[in-house]
Design a protein around this motif. Structure first.
Motif, short mmCIF file in Angstrom:
data_model
loop_
_atom_site.label_atom_id
_atom_site.label_comp_id
_atom_site.label_asym_id
_atom_site.label_seq_id
_atom_site.Cartn_x
_atom_site.Cartn_y
_atom_site.Cartn_z
N LEU A 42 -1.06 35.10 22.03
CA LEU A 42 -0.04 35.71 22.88
C LEU A 42 0.34 34.77 24.02
CD1 LEU A 42 1.63 38.28 23.46
CD2 LEU A 42 -0.29 39.09 24.86
N ALA A 43 -0.64 34.16 24.65
CA ALA A 43 -0.36 33.21 25.73
C ALA A 43 0.42 32.01 25.22
CB ALA A 43 -1.67 32.75 26.38
N HIS A 44 0.06 31.54 24.04
CA HIS A 44 0.78 30.41 23.44
C HIS A 44 2.23 30.80 23.16
CE1 HIS A 44 1.74 27.11 20.71
NE2 HIS A 44 2.16 28.02 19.84
N THR A 45 2.44 31.98 22.58
CA THR A 45 3.79 32.43 22.19
C THR A 45 4.70 32.61 23.40
OG1 THR A 45 2.90 33.55 20.24
CG2 THR A 45 5.09 34.23 21.01
N LEU A 46 4.15 33.19 24.48
CA LEU A 46 4.95 33.49 25.67
C LEU A 46 4.96 32.35 26.70
CD1 LEU A 46 4.01 37.24 26.23
CD2 LEU A 46 6.01 36.30 25.07
N GLY A 47 4.23 31.30 26.43
CA GLY A 47 4.20 30.17 27.36
C GLY A 47 3.45 30.46 28.64
N ILE A 48 2.36 31.25 28.56
CA ILE A 48 1.59 31.64 29.75
C ILE A 48 0.44 30.66 29.98
CG2 ILE A 48 0.13 33.44 30.75
CD1 ILE A 48 1.68 35.47 29.03
N THR A 49 0.35 30.14 31.18
CA THR A 49 -0.83 29.36 31.55
C THR A 49 -2.05 30.25 31.44
OG1 THR A 49 0.38 27.89 33.04
CG2 THR A 49 -1.98 28.16 33.44
N SER A 50 -3.10 29.73 30.79
CA SER A 50 -4.27 30.57 30.55
C SER A 50 -5.54 29.73 30.57
CB SER A 50 -4.14 31.29 29.20
OG SER A 50 -5.16 32.25 29.01
N ILE A 51 -6.66 30.42 30.69
CA ILE A 51 -7.97 29.77 30.65
C ILE A 51 -8.54 29.92 29.24
CG2 ILE A 51 -10.27 29.63 31.66
CD1 ILE A 51 -7.92 29.06 33.60
#
Length: 323
Positions: free
Chosen positions: A275-284
Motif C-alpha cells: 500500500l505504501a509503495h502504491t500510494l508513494g508513502i514514505t514508510s519504515i
C-alpha cells in the motif's frame, strides 16, 4: 486383524518394519520400502495421524494465537505458515475476537498435546497466566514481551520510529503529530519514548492532542487528520502513523481537504507494505516476514533440541513522495 498386521503378513516383513516405513525411518532399504508402500496402496491404507503423533511424541502442528486476522498481521501469518509447511508442520489459527476465555483454548490445546507449540501474534490474557503454559511446550511471540518463558522475535520499534523522526526533522518538519497504535503495547511504548527523546533533543513544541493512541485503520486516519487540521490554532505539519493503513487514510483525507502533501503536511507510515509503495508513502521497512521465519526457527530449535537459525534484522527508512 489390524491394518498393520495385514500389511506385515502380505509383505512378509514384521510390524516393526512396517512402522518404520510409516514413520519415514531412514533405516529401511529402498526395496523393502517400495514393497510395503505398494501393498499399502493396494489396500488403500491411510495412516492414522493421531497414532503416528503418539508414536513420535509430537503432532507436527503449531498454533498461532491472534485476536483476529487483518492486513497488518497477514505478512507474518503467511510467512509463518509457509515456513512451517516447508518443514512438514501445519499451522492452526486460533482467533479470540478479544475474548480471553476463547484465547486460552489454544494454550489448553498445547497442554493437552493437541499442538506442539504456540506463536502469539496478539493476545489479551494476562501475561503471567500465559507464561505458566511454557512448561507444556515452546511459546514464541511477535509482540514484545519481557517474560523468560515466552521468547520474542519482535524488534524494538523505538529504532524504526526514530528513523522516521530524524528524517522529517532533517526535512524541516518540526510540528510533529503521532498516530500511535495499541496503548498497552510495548511497541507503542517504544515509539512514544522515541518521540519524547526527539522532542528533548531538538527542543520541539509539544501538543498533547497531537498524539492519540488506538489509531489502526484507514478510516481512523481520515478522522484524525480532519480533527488535527480543522481545529483552530497551530496545526502539525507532519504525522507519523502506526502503520501504512493509517498513513493512507491521512494522505487521502488531506488531499480531499485541499492540503498539499508534503508541502503543508508530510506523512510517514510504518511497515513499508505494498500500500505504501502504491500510494508513494514514505514508510519504515519492518521485516515482518523474516520475523515470522525467526519465530518458526525458535520453535523448531526447541522441539528438536537444536540451535535456532536466527536472522539479524533491522529497520530501514524508505523515502517516497509524502516527505
Amino acid at each position: 486383524m489390524s491394518n498393520l498386521d495385514q500389511i506385515a503378513k502380505l509383505s512378509g516383513f514384521s510390524k516393526a518394519t512396517v512402522s518404520r516405513v510409516l514413520n519415514h525411518s531412514p533405516h529401511v532399504s529402498q526395496g523393502t520400502r517400495d514393497t510395503i508402500m505398494k501393498i499399502m496402496e493396494e489396500l488403500d491404507y491411510v495412516p492414522n495421524g493421531n497414532a503416528i503423533s503418539l508414536s513420535k511424541g509430537q503432532t507436527e502442528q503449531i498454533g498461532m494465537v491472534t485476536e483476529g486476522i487483518n492486513e497488518v498481521m497477514l505478512p507474518f501469518l503467511n510467512s509463518f505458515v509457509e515456513t512451517a509447511s516447508q518443514y512438514g508442520y501445519q499451522t492452526i489459527i486460533y482467533t479470540s475476537g478479544g475474548d480471553p476465555v476463547k484465547e486460552l483454548q489454544a494454550f489448553e490445546d498445547m497442554r493437552r498435546k493437541r499442538v506442539d507449540a504456540l506463536v502469539i501474534s496478539t493476545c489479551v490474557n494476562d501475561l503471567e497466566l500465559l507464561s505458566s503454559y511454557g512448561k507444556y511446550g515452546p511459546i514464541v511471540s511477535w509482540q514484545r514481551m519481557e517474560r523468560p518463558e515466552i521468547q520474542s522475535v519482535a524488534m524494538n520499534q523505538y529504532d524504526g520510529y526514530m528513523l522516521g523522526l530524524e528524517h522529517v526533522i532533517a526535512r524541516g518538519y518540526t510540528r510533529i503529530a503521532n498516530a500511535f497504535g495499541r496503548p498497552t503495547s510495548m511497541n507503542t511504548s517504544g515509539r512514544m519514548q522515541a518521540y519524547q527523546d526527539i522532542v528533548r533533543k531538538y527542543n520541539l513544541p509539544v501538543q498533547p492532542d497531537w498524539s492519540p493512541t488506538g489509531i489502526y485503520s484507514i478510516r481512523q486516519g481520515e478522522q484524525l487528520v480532519r480533527e488535527l487540521l480543522l481545529n483552530p490554532g497551530e496545526r502539525p505539519n507532519v504525522i507519523l502513523c502506526a502503520n501504512d493503513l493509517v498513513a493512507a487514510g491521512v494522505l487521502n483525507e488531506a488531499r480531499r481537504m485541499g492540503v498539499k502533501v508534503p508541502e503543508e503536511l508530510a506523512v510517514v507510515g510504518f511497515d513499508n507494505t505494498e500500500l505504501a509503495h502504491t500510494l508513494g508513502i514514505t514508510s519504515i521497512y519492518n521485516p515482518i516476514a523474516a520475523q515470522a521465519q525467526n519465530a518458526f526457527q525458535l520453535i523448531l530449535g526447541r522441539l528438536k533440541g537444536t540451535e535456532a537459525e536466527h536472522q539479524q534484522l533491522e529497520f530501514q527508512l524508505v523515502k517516497r513522495a509524502t516527505t
